[in-house]
Design a protein around this motif. Structure first.
Motif, PDB file in Angstrom:
ATOM      1  N   ALA A  91       0.633  -0.919  -0.102  1.00  0.00           N
ATOM      2  CA  ALA A  91       0.150  -0.011   0.204  1.00  0.00           C
ATOM      3  C   ALA A  91       0.806   1.142   0.174  1.00  0.00           C
ATOM      4  O   ALA A  91       0.391   2.440  -0.665  1.00  0.00           O
ATOM      5  N   VAL A  92       2.066   1.388   0.650  1.00  0.00           N
ATOM      6  CA  VAL A  92       3.020   2.382   0.676  1.00  0.00           C
ATOM      7  C   VAL A  92       4.117   2.297  -0.069  1.00  0.00           C
ATOM      8  O   VAL A  92       5.037   3.409  -0.316  1.00  0.00           O
ATOM      9  N   LYS A  93       4.440   0.951  -1.063  1.00  0.00           N
ATOM     10  CA  LYS A  93       5.495   0.706  -1.530  1.00  0.00           C
ATOM     11  C   LYS A  93       5.207   0.594  -2.714  1.00  0.00           C
ATOM     12  O   LYS A  93       4.853  -0.464  -3.573  1.00  0.00           O
ATOM     13  N   PRO A  94       5.141   1.626  -3.593  1.00  0.00           N
ATOM     14  CA  PRO A  94       5.329   1.375  -5.221  1.00  0.00           C
ATOM     15  C   PRO A  94       6.056  -0.002  -5.913  1.00  0.00           C
ATOM     16  O   PRO A  94       5.167  -0.531  -6.605  1.00  0.00           O
ATOM     17  N   GLY A  95       7.335   0.471  -5.817  1.00  0.00           N
ATOM     18  CA  GLY A  95       8.549  -1.210  -6.340  1.00  0.00           C
ATOM     19  C   GLY A  95       7.049  -2.627  -6.066  1.00  0.00           C
ATOM     20  O   GLY A  95       6.629  -3.815  -6.609  1.00  0.00           O
ATOM     21  N   LEU A  96       6.824  -3.010  -4.336  1.00  0.00           N
ATOM     22  CA  LEU A  96       5.747  -3.874  -4.637  1.00  0.00           C
ATOM     23  C   LEU A  96       4.275  -4.142  -5.492  1.00  0.00           C
ATOM     24  O   LEU A  96       4.357  -4.733  -5.681  1.00  0.00           O
ATOM     25  N   ARG A  97       3.761  -2.925  -4.633  1.00  0.00           N
ATOM     26  CA  ARG A  97       2.778  -2.536  -5.857  1.00  0.00           C
ATOM     27  C   ARG A  97       2.473  -3.062  -7.377  1.00  0.00           C
ATOM     28  O   ARG A  97       1.610  -4.203  -7.602  1.00  0.00           O
ATOM     29  N   LYS A  98       3.753  -2.481  -7.742  1.00  0.00           N
ATOM     30  CA  LYS A  98       3.695  -2.846  -9.167  1.00  0.00           C
ATOM     31  C   LYS A  98       3.887  -4.617  -8.805  1.00  0.00           C
ATOM     32  O   LYS A  98       2.626  -5.159 -10.642  1.00  0.00           O
ATOM     33  N   TYR A  99       4.306  -5.467  -8.298  1.00  0.00           N
ATOM     34  CA  TYR A  99       4.608  -6.569  -8.546  1.00  0.00           C
ATOM     35  C   TYR A  99       3.214  -7.127  -8.331  1.00  0.00           C
ATOM     36  O   TYR A  99       2.289  -8.136  -9.096  1.00  0.00           O
ATOM     37  N   VAL A 100       2.041  -6.789  -7.243  1.00  0.00           N
ATOM     38  CA  VAL A 100       1.214  -7.252  -6.893  1.00  0.00           C
ATOM     39  C   VAL A 100      -0.137  -6.718  -8.160  1.00  0.00           C
ATOM     40  O   VAL A 100      -0.796  -7.922  -8.883  1.00  0.00           O
ATOM     41  N   GLU A 101      -0.381  -6.279  -8.637  1.00  0.00           N
ATOM     42  CA  GLU A 101      -1.002  -5.598  -9.471  1.00  0.00           C
ATOM     43  C   GLU A 101      -0.091  -5.998 -11.521  1.00  0.00           C
ATOM     44  O   GLU A 101      -1.219  -5.979 -12.713  1.00  0.00           O
ATOM     45  N   GLU A 102       1.094  -5.712 -11.596  1.00  0.00           N
ATOM     46  CA  GLU A 102       1.781  -6.549 -12.475  1.00  0.00           C
ATOM     47  C   GLU A 102       2.105  -7.700 -13.213  1.00  0.00           C
ATOM     48  O   GLU A 102       1.762  -8.389 -14.229  1.00  0.00           O
ATOM     49  N   SER A 103       2.260  -8.437 -12.219  1.00  0.00           N
ATOM     50  CA  SER A 103       3.139  -9.449 -11.971  1.00  0.00           C
ATOM     51  C   SER A 103       2.288 -11.094 -13.335  1.00  0.00           C
ATOM     52  O   SER A 103       0.769 -10.093 -12.519  1.00  0.00           O
ATOM     53  N   PRO A 104       2.122 -11.771 -13.092  1.00  0.00           N
ATOM     54  CA  PRO A 104       1.575 -12.555 -13.267  1.00  0.00           C
ATOM     55  C   PRO A 104       0.337 -13.261 -11.734  1.00  0.00           C
ATOM     56  O   PRO A 104      -0.374 -14.480 -12.330  1.00  0.00           O
ATOM     57  N   ALA A 105       0.964 -12.724 -11.083  1.00  0.00           N
ATOM     58  CA  ALA A 105       0.336 -13.593  -9.767  1.00  0.00           C
ATOM     59  C   ALA A 105      -0.710 -13.661  -9.714  1.00  0.00           C
ATOM     60  O   ALA A 105      -1.203 -14.825  -8.838  1.00  0.00           O
ATOM     61  N   ALA A 106      -1.741 -12.731 -10.270  1.00  0.00           N
ATOM     62  CA  ALA A 106      -3.204 -12.730  -9.658  1.00  0.00           C
ATOM     63  C   ALA A 106      -4.175 -13.971 -11.020  1.00  0.00           C
ATOM     64  O   ALA A 106      -4.658 -14.469 -10.624  1.00  0.00           O
ATOM     65  N   GLU A 107      -3.490 -14.007 -11.978  1.00  0.00           N
ATOM     66  CA  GLU A 107      -4.027 -15.523 -12.874  1.00  0.00           C
ATOM     67  C   GLU A 107      -2.921 -16.244 -12.339  1.00  0.00           C
ATOM     68  O   GLU A 107      -3.887 -17.379 -13.127  1.00  0.00           O
ATOM     69  N   ILE A 108      -1.791 -16.728 -11.939  1.00  0.00           N
ATOM     70  CA  ILE A 108      -1.205 -18.213 -11.311  1.00  0.00           C
ATOM     71  C   ILE A 108      -2.298 -18.170  -9.980  1.00  0.00           C
ATOM     72  O   ILE A 108      -2.922 -19.444 -10.149  1.00  0.00           O
ATOM     73  N   ALA A 109      -3.320 -17.545  -9.068  1.00  0.00           N
ATOM     74  CA  ALA A 109      -4.295 -17.778  -8.033  1.00  0.00           C
ATOM     75  C   ALA A 109      -4.977 -18.241  -8.228  1.00  0.00           C
ATOM     76  O   ALA A 109      -5.662 -19.126  -8.308  1.00  0.00           O
ATOM     77  N   ALA A 110      -5.495 -16.868  -9.649  1.00  0.00           N
ATOM     78  CA  ALA A 110      -7.165 -17.602 -10.604  1.00  0.00           C
ATOM     79  C   ALA A 110      -6.933 -18.744 -11.003  1.00  0.00           C
ATOM     80  O   ALA A 110      -8.536 -20.147 -10.998  1.00  0.00           O
ATOM     81  N   ARG A 111      -6.075 -19.107 -11.362  1.00  0.00           N
ATOM     82  CA  ARG A 111      -5.790 -20.749 -11.851  1.00  0.00           C
ATOM     83  C   ARG A 111      -6.135 -21.841 -11.014  1.00  0.00           C
ATOM     84  O   ARG A 111      -6.755 -23.029 -11.501  1.00  0.00           O
ATOM     85  N   MET A 112      -5.111 -21.869  -9.655  1.00  0.00           N
ATOM     86  CA  MET A 112      -4.741 -22.822  -8.892  1.00  0.00           C
ATOM     87  C   MET A 112      -6.120 -22.774  -7.913  1.00  0.00           C
ATOM     88  O   MET A 112      -6.732 -24.102  -7.899  1.00  0.00           O
ATOM     89  N   LEU A 113      -6.540 -21.029  -8.047  1.00  0.00           N
ATOM     90  CA  LEU A 113      -7.804 -21.492  -6.802  1.00  0.00           C
ATOM     91  C   LEU A 113      -9.294 -22.241  -8.166  1.00  0.00           C
ATOM     92  O   LEU A 113     -10.137 -22.333  -6.993  1.00  0.00           O
ATOM     93  N   ARG A 114      -9.255 -22.442  -8.871  1.00  0.00           N
ATOM     94  CA  ARG A 114     -10.526 -22.440 -10.298  1.00  0.00           C
ATOM     95  C   ARG A 114     -11.337 -21.540  -9.989  1.00  0.00           C
ATOM     96  O   ARG A 114     -12.078 -22.171  -9.321  1.00  0.00           O
ATOM     97  N   SER A 115     -11.040 -20.717 -10.205  1.00  0.00           N
ATOM     98  CA  SER A 115     -12.013 -19.271  -9.724  1.00  0.00           C
ATOM     99  C   SER A 115     -11.556 -18.491 -10.687  1.00  0.00           C
ATOM    100  O   SER A 115     -11.154 -17.809 -11.519  1.00  0.00           O
ATOM    101  N   ARG A 116     -13.176 -17.611 -10.624  1.00  0.00           N
ATOM    102  CA  ARG A 116     -13.421 -16.924 -11.643  1.00  0.00           C
ATOM    103  C   ARG A 116     -12.995 -15.369 -11.272  1.00  0.00           C
ATOM    104  O   ARG A 116     -12.758 -14.980 -12.630  1.00  0.00           O
TER     105      ARG A 116
END
Length: 284
Positions: free
Chosen positions: A71-96
């Protein structure tokens, strides 16, 4: 830096995650992400966020855990918002859809004896549901000697909830929360046949990631290496069935307070929906 996983995640890996409660995935993040995150970690070590905690108690040692710093570190926020992590989580969770819960930076410097106690993640968090996981991204090569994480295979399906344990040893920190006292896992594993527990871990290269279910029991020894750092960035993700469920006695995992009510889906600015990516966003 890649916005999507560099390789497809096969159905067999998704099945293994749900069966075992943990899986190690390799080769999904490019080298640019690792270098970016290492720089973000060094910035955080020099200037920790407001919820950062130092868990090592011995002089000259360091075990930093920084919570909610995206929330206060732009470098970390970039990873959260722009890395493949969200897509990986959606695939693994079988979530819409996938919401971001919070982040946690872990750094154990060489020679730091402080352990990560055996625990489940779920009881620490103000959410309820089955579609909840962590992506633990290694930013250094990791072995058990350098504090690689160990997991009890299948423990997410024990149907048991264990009261949280404070990483710094404060026995009063979570006394208000419900749950059983976690058995002495290290004593059980010394029994013949490891007491019936199947404990798994992986030697990892920087860029490999562990995905584990929120109720999988896990922990890590101290960093016994005299030279190898152990820097890791854990992000926590939720799927379709997750609702807000705070409990008295839980520690804060976010800098800002969520605006939602208990029992509601966790869609809000504090827990943003990051998958699917908005079509009108630069992340699309």
């Amino acid at each position: 830096m890649n916005a999507h996983p560099l390789a497809p995640i096969p159905d067999a890996d998704v099945d293994a995650f749900w069966r075992d409660g943990v899986i190690c995935l390799r080769g999904l993040f490019d080298a640019d992400w690792i270098e970016h995150m290492r720089a973000a970690v060094e910035d955080d070590l020099a200037h920790p966020g407001p919820l950062a905690r130092e868990y090592a108690t011995q002089a000259g040692q360091r075990f930093l855990g920084d919570i909610g710093a995206w929330a206060v570190k732009p470098g970390l926020r970039k990873y959260v918002e722009e890395s493949p992590a969200a897509e990986i989580a959606a695939r693994m969770l079988r979530s819409r859809k996938v919401n971001f819960l919070y982040d946690q930076l872990f750094v154990k410097e060489p020679g730091t004896a402080a352990v990560t106690p055996w625990h489940q993640d779920g009881p620490y968090w103000p959410v309820q549901g089955d579609q909840i996981l962590s992506i633990w991204l290694a930013l250094d090569d990791v072995t058990v000697q350098s504090s690689g994480v160990e997991y009890i295979k299948g423990s997410h399906r024990w149907g048991r909830e264990f009261r949280p344990i404070h990483f710094g040893g404060d026995t009063e920190a979570y006394k208000m929360l419900p749950g059983e006292t976690l058995p002495d896992i290290d004593a059980i594993r010394r029994e013949p046949g490891s007491g019936g527990l199947e404990i798994v871990n992986w030697d990892m290269k920087a860029g490999d990631c562990l995905l584990h279910h929120s109720m999988t029991v896990h922990g890590a020894p101290g960093n016994a290496s005299s030279t190898q750092r152990r820097r890791a960035y854990a992000t926590r993700w939720t799927g379709d069935d997750v609702v807000y469920a705070p409990r008295n006695g839980q520690a804060s995992i976010t800098i800002d307070k969520p605006t939602i009510q208990p029992g509601e889906p966790i869609d809000c600015a504090v827990f943003p929906r990051l998958w699917p990516r908005p079509q009108d966003s630069s992340l699309a």
